[in-house]
Design an enzyme around this catalytic site. Structure first.
Site, PDB file in Angstrom:
ATOM      1  N   ASP A   8       0.339  -7.291   7.981  1.00 45.77           N
ATOM      2  CA  ASP A   8       0.986  -8.560   8.290  1.00 45.77           C
ATOM      3  C   ASP A   8       2.272  -8.221   9.057  1.00 45.77           C
ATOM      4  OD1 ASP A   8       2.712  -7.625   6.363  1.00 45.77           O
ATOM      5  OD2 ASP A   8       2.596  -9.381   5.066  1.00 45.77           O
ATOM      6  N   CYS A  67       1.421  -4.169   4.097  1.00 45.47           N
ATOM      7  CA  CYS A  67       2.249  -5.381   4.043  1.00 45.47           C
ATOM      8  C   CYS A  67       3.611  -4.957   3.490  1.00 45.47           C
ATOM      9  CB  CYS A  67       1.594  -6.496   3.227  1.00 45.47           C
ATOM     10  SG  CYS A  67       1.353  -6.125   1.474  1.00 45.47           S
ATOM     11  N   THR A  69       4.967  -5.004   0.339  1.00 46.06           N
ATOM     12  CA  THR A  69       4.875  -4.189  -0.884  1.00 46.06           C
ATOM     13  C   THR A  69       3.555  -3.446  -1.025  1.00 46.06           C
ATOM     14  OG1 THR A  69       3.900  -6.073  -1.989  1.00 46.06           O
ATOM     15  CG2 THR A  69       6.310  -5.830  -2.201  1.00 46.06           C
ATOM     16  N   HIS A 100     -10.758  10.191  -8.225  1.00 53.74           N
ATOM     17  CA  HIS A 100     -11.239   9.530  -9.442  1.00 53.74           C
ATOM     18  C   HIS A 100     -11.815   8.142  -9.181  1.00 53.74           C
ATOM     19  CE1 HIS A 100      -8.641  12.091 -12.406  1.00 53.74           C
ATOM     20  NE2 HIS A 100      -9.265  12.812 -11.495  1.00 53.74           N
ATOM     21  N   HIS A 135     -16.542  10.561 -13.177  1.00 55.50           N
ATOM     22  CA  HIS A 135     -15.962   9.368 -12.544  1.00 55.50           C
ATOM     23  C   HIS A 135     -17.040   8.429 -12.020  1.00 55.50           C
ATOM     24  CE1 HIS A 135     -12.225  11.380 -13.063  1.00 55.50           C
ATOM     25  NE2 HIS A 135     -12.651  12.426 -12.366  1.00 55.50           N
TER      26      HIS A 135
HETATM   27  C1  RB5 Z   1       5.709 -10.963   3.353  1.00 57.90           C
HETATM   28  O1  RB5 Z   1       7.034 -11.388   3.312  1.00 57.90           O
HETATM   29  C2  RB5 Z   1       5.356 -10.283   2.040  1.00 57.90           C
HETATM   30  O2  RB5 Z   1       5.236 -11.214   1.037  1.00 57.90           O
HETATM   31  C3  RB5 Z   1       4.076  -9.507   2.201  1.00 57.90           C
HETATM   32  O3  RB5 Z   1       4.184  -8.595   3.236  1.00 57.90           O
HETATM   33  C4  RB5 Z   1       3.614  -8.657   1.053  1.00 57.90           C
HETATM   34  O4  RB5 Z   1       4.620  -7.872   0.530  1.00 57.90           O
HETATM   35  C5  RB5 Z   1       2.872  -9.370   0.013  1.00 57.90           C
HETATM   36  O5  RB5 Z   1       2.385  -8.798  -0.951  1.00 57.90           O
END
Ligand code: RB5
Length: 366
Positions: A8, A67, A69, A100, A135
């Protein structure tokens, strides 16, 4: 190895760096699914589902999603049947997610990883193989759950297994499983199950718009777009399903395939094969009530392919996991439809719990 990569807006810059990092690497093909800018906010969900679906369909070997996180990508991608997405934050976790968990999608958080760590994670994840062994049992349990929860699961190479577990079908299956069910009832019920399965196997038939005049007004409505179909029973048990299928798609052309098992080699041998002349243009439904060892189904599919058939679905009432594996190993592109996926094969090659020999029970020969 082919990899699909996507992000994203929050993951865009790290994704671009990963693409350059992997560029030109021998034996690696990288396809970028976007997004193309960090300036315009977009939804990680869209990219995760696109990449996930493509990996699950076998368009690529693995996927990498970035993304902010890594979490949104991980959660969304894992909704796709056949995707095993792992969010990794260091190279140890990346290696273990392959060794695994056999992860086929890596998710990364651009806001929580420095560039050096991210590249280490990518390199380790790409270089590490699944260890198998103990596994396998665990990953298979995930697949088994996926099967029961989703009814349809992708084999990762273009084919699907669809379990048609409608209550009416399940009810009728119990009737034919019962060893006390007489031949007449057995035969009629097999035909009824086959008819009901037509709803599922024809789900993707293309539609076209037509003009219809109702008693009230003129309107646009849908009609089947005239797709060419072929129904091919494997002799002899497949004949028991044919009438039920043709009840609903009466214009389908019919082929026949006869195979017997060589008593020495146990390999299936063709004794009859007559298919519609234009088989290469048709969607083909191959009928075989029991998918046990998978040997004759796989051989029948090979025969059809040899004569030009391309879009083949195998339609069975009961399948065994062993048979599904054999067919998909030989023909990963084929969709397999079953009303039930049973436990296993016994030492005589019968499906357990199954229903015994479908041919004998349809024709009353035992
Ligand atoms: C975008 O701001 C953020 O929410 C997205 O990149 C991600 O971290 C979502 O899990």
């Amino acid at each position: 190895m082919k990899i699909l990569i996507g992000s994203d807006h929050a993951g865009f810059e790290l994704k671009q760096k990963i693409v350059s990092h992997l560029k030109g690497r021998e034996g690696l093909e990288v396809e970028d699914f976007g997004t193309d800018t960090s300036e315009v906010s977009c939804d990680y969900t869209d990219i995760a589902l696109q990449v996930g679906r493509s990996v699950a369909h076998g368009d690529a070997d693995r996927g990498i999603l970035v993304c902010g996180t890594g979490l949104g990508m991980e959660i969304a991608a894992n909704k796709v049947s056949g995707v095993y997405a792992a969010g990794c934050w260091n190279k140890e976790v990346a290696a273990l997610s392959r060794q695994h968990n056999n992860s086929n999608v890596l998710t990364l958080g651009a806001r929580v990883l420095d560039e050096k760590t991210a590249m280490e994670v990518v390199d380790t994840w790409l270089a590490t193989e699944f260890e198998g062994g103990r596994h396998i049992r665990r990953t298979q349990k995930i697949c088994a759950y996926e099967r029961s929860a989703n009814r349809a699961f992708n084999n990762g190479q273009g084919g699907q297994v669809v379990i048609f577990d409608h209550p009416l079908v399940q009810h009728k299956l119990s009737i034919i499983r019962d060893k006390n069910t007489p031949v007449k009832t057995f035969r009629e019920t097999v035909a009824e199950i086959a008819s009901l399965m037509v709803y599922e196997i024809t789900r993707d038939l293309p539609l076209k718009m037509i003009d219809v005049e109702t008693p009230v007004t003129r309107t646009k409505a849908y009609a089947i777009a005239g797709k060419k179909l072929a129904v091919v029973p494997i002799l002899r048990a497949g004949l028991g399903m044919m009438e039920g299928v043709l009840n609903l798609i009466p214009n389908a052309k019919i082929g026949h395939i006869g195979l017997y098992r060589d008593p020495q080699t146990l390999a299936p041998v063709e004794y009859y094969c007559k298919l519609p002349g234009d088989i290469e243009e048709r969607d083909i439904f191959l009928l075989d009530p029991m998918l046990a060892t998978g040997g004759s189904s796989a051989a029948a599919i090979s025969l059809i392919k040899k004569r030009g058939g391309r879009k083949i679905s195998l339609v069975c009432m009961i399948g065994a996991p062993e048979g599904v594996s054999v067919v998909h190993e030989a023909h990963p592109d084929v969709n397999i439809f079953v009303a039930a996926l049973d436990s296993h094969l016994n030492e005589h090659g019968y499906i357990v719990p199954g229903l015994g020999d479908a041919g004998d029970r349809i024709f009353g020969t035992r």
